[in-house]
Motif scaffolding. Structure first.
Motif, short mmCIF file in Angstrom:
data_model
loop_
_atom_site.label_atom_id
_atom_site.label_comp_id
_atom_site.label_asym_id
_atom_site.label_seq_id
_atom_site.Cartn_x
_atom_site.Cartn_y
_atom_site.Cartn_z
N ARG A 142 0.84 -1.21 0.00
CA ARG A 142 0.00 0.00 0.00
C ARG A 142 0.87 1.25 0.00
O ARG A 142 0.61 2.22 -0.75
CB ARG A 142 -0.92 -0.01 1.24
N GLU A 143 1.92 1.26 0.81
CA GLU A 143 2.81 2.42 0.86
C GLU A 143 3.54 2.62 -0.47
O GLU A 143 3.76 3.75 -0.90
CB GLU A 143 3.81 2.27 2.02
N SER A 166 -9.15 6.97 2.68
CA SER A 166 -9.38 8.39 2.97
C SER A 166 -8.12 9.20 2.75
O SER A 166 -7.00 8.68 2.78
CB SER A 166 -9.85 8.55 4.42
N SER A 167 -8.30 10.51 2.55
CA SER A 167 -7.15 11.41 2.39
C SER A 167 -6.31 11.43 3.66
O SER A 167 -5.08 11.54 3.60
CB SER A 167 -7.64 12.82 2.06
N LYS A 168 -6.96 11.29 4.81
CA LYS A 168 -6.23 11.27 6.07
C LYS A 168 -5.32 10.05 6.14
O LYS A 168 -4.17 10.14 6.60
CB LYS A 168 -7.22 11.26 7.25
N THR A 169 -5.81 8.91 5.65
CA THR A 169 -4.99 7.70 5.64
C THR A 169 -3.79 7.88 4.73
O THR A 169 -2.67 7.46 5.06
CB THR A 169 -5.82 6.49 5.17
N VAL A 170 -3.99 8.51 3.57
CA VAL A 170 -2.87 8.77 2.67
C VAL A 170 -1.84 9.65 3.34
O VAL A 170 -0.63 9.40 3.26
CB VAL A 170 -3.36 9.44 1.36
N SER A 171 -2.30 10.70 4.03
CA SER A 171 -1.38 11.61 4.73
C SER A 171 -0.61 10.88 5.82
O SER A 171 0.60 11.08 5.99
CB SER A 171 -2.16 12.78 5.34
N ASN A 172 -1.30 10.00 6.54
CA ASN A 172 -0.63 9.22 7.58
C ASN A 172 0.40 8.27 6.97
O ASN A 172 1.52 8.12 7.49
CB ASN A 172 -1.65 8.42 8.40
N ASN A 173 0.01 7.64 5.84
CA ASN A 173 0.95 6.75 5.15
C ASN A 173 2.18 7.51 4.68
O ASN A 173 3.31 7.03 4.76
CB ASN A 173 0.27 6.11 3.93
#
Length: 207
Positions: A142-143, A166-173
């Motif tokens: 995923r990363e 979610s966009s938040k998950t992308v930012s966290n990744n």
């Protein structure tokens, strides 16, 4: 006017060739124009059948795929070479790219990655399938997807939509990725991604 990219498949298993042939032929701009079961057959076929991409296995009876890559590079230096292998080792992938392959895709990866690898090779770009990239980089698959999409110019929201997260998950990744690979800026991440075979060299970084 040629509208389709011509592809030759090289694999010692007829069933494997048949499966990938159907998948490639389903693309409107690609067509399999020949098949070979070993390196010698492939080399002979290339002398009579013009093609744009040679998709080949590494492990075959007789001469190996790596040896075939070297032979082909000497006679047809501009031909795009894509390795389709059962091996997901970053070491094997690196060796294939070093010999002259432009893309390395594993048979266990999504078939769409082979299409992507072919397209990248046609564009004279390097591509390594996600499962190999993940092993080489220490990132999760995923990363790896997040990095590749971001460095290709997609926004965080676009990456989120593409991956169904979610966009938040992308930012966290993204934060986790930067920490894992030891970079801070977008440019550093882009250059790191290029060095790993994920994407093109960032503009402005030498020739």
């Amino acid at each position: 006017m040629q509208l389709e990219s011509r592809i030759i498949l090289v694999d010692d298993h007829a069933a494997v060739r048949s499966g990938y042939k159907r998948f490639i032929d389903s693309e409107s701009d690609m067509v399999v124009v020949g098949e070979a079961g070993n390196a010698d057959m492939a080399f002979a076929l290339l002398k009579t059948q013009p093609c744009d991409v040679l998709v080949l296995d590494i492990s075959m009876p007789g001469q190996s795929g790596l040896e075939l890559i070297k032979r082909v590079r000497l006679k047809w230096p501009t031909l795009a070479l894509v390795v389709l292998s059962m091996h997901d080792s970053p070491v094997v992938a690196a060796k294939a790219l070093e010999q002259g392959a432009r893309a390395y895709v594993t048979k266990s990866s999504d078939p769409n990655e082979l299409i992507l690898g072919i397209r990248k090779a046609l564009g004279e770009q390097t591509y390594v399938s996600t499962d190999v990239q993940a092993q080489a980089s220490g990132l999760t698959p995923r990363e790896v997807d997040v990095v590749r999409l971001l460095v290709e110019g997609h926004t965080i929201d676009q990456v989120a939509g593409s991956l169904g997260i979610s966009s938040k998950t992308v930012s966290n990744n993204l934060s986790q990725i930067r920490q894992k690979v030891g970079v801070q800026t977008d440019f550093e991440l882009a250059f790191w991604a290029w060095s790993q075979g994920f994407a093109r060299k960032p503009p402005g970084f030498g020739d």
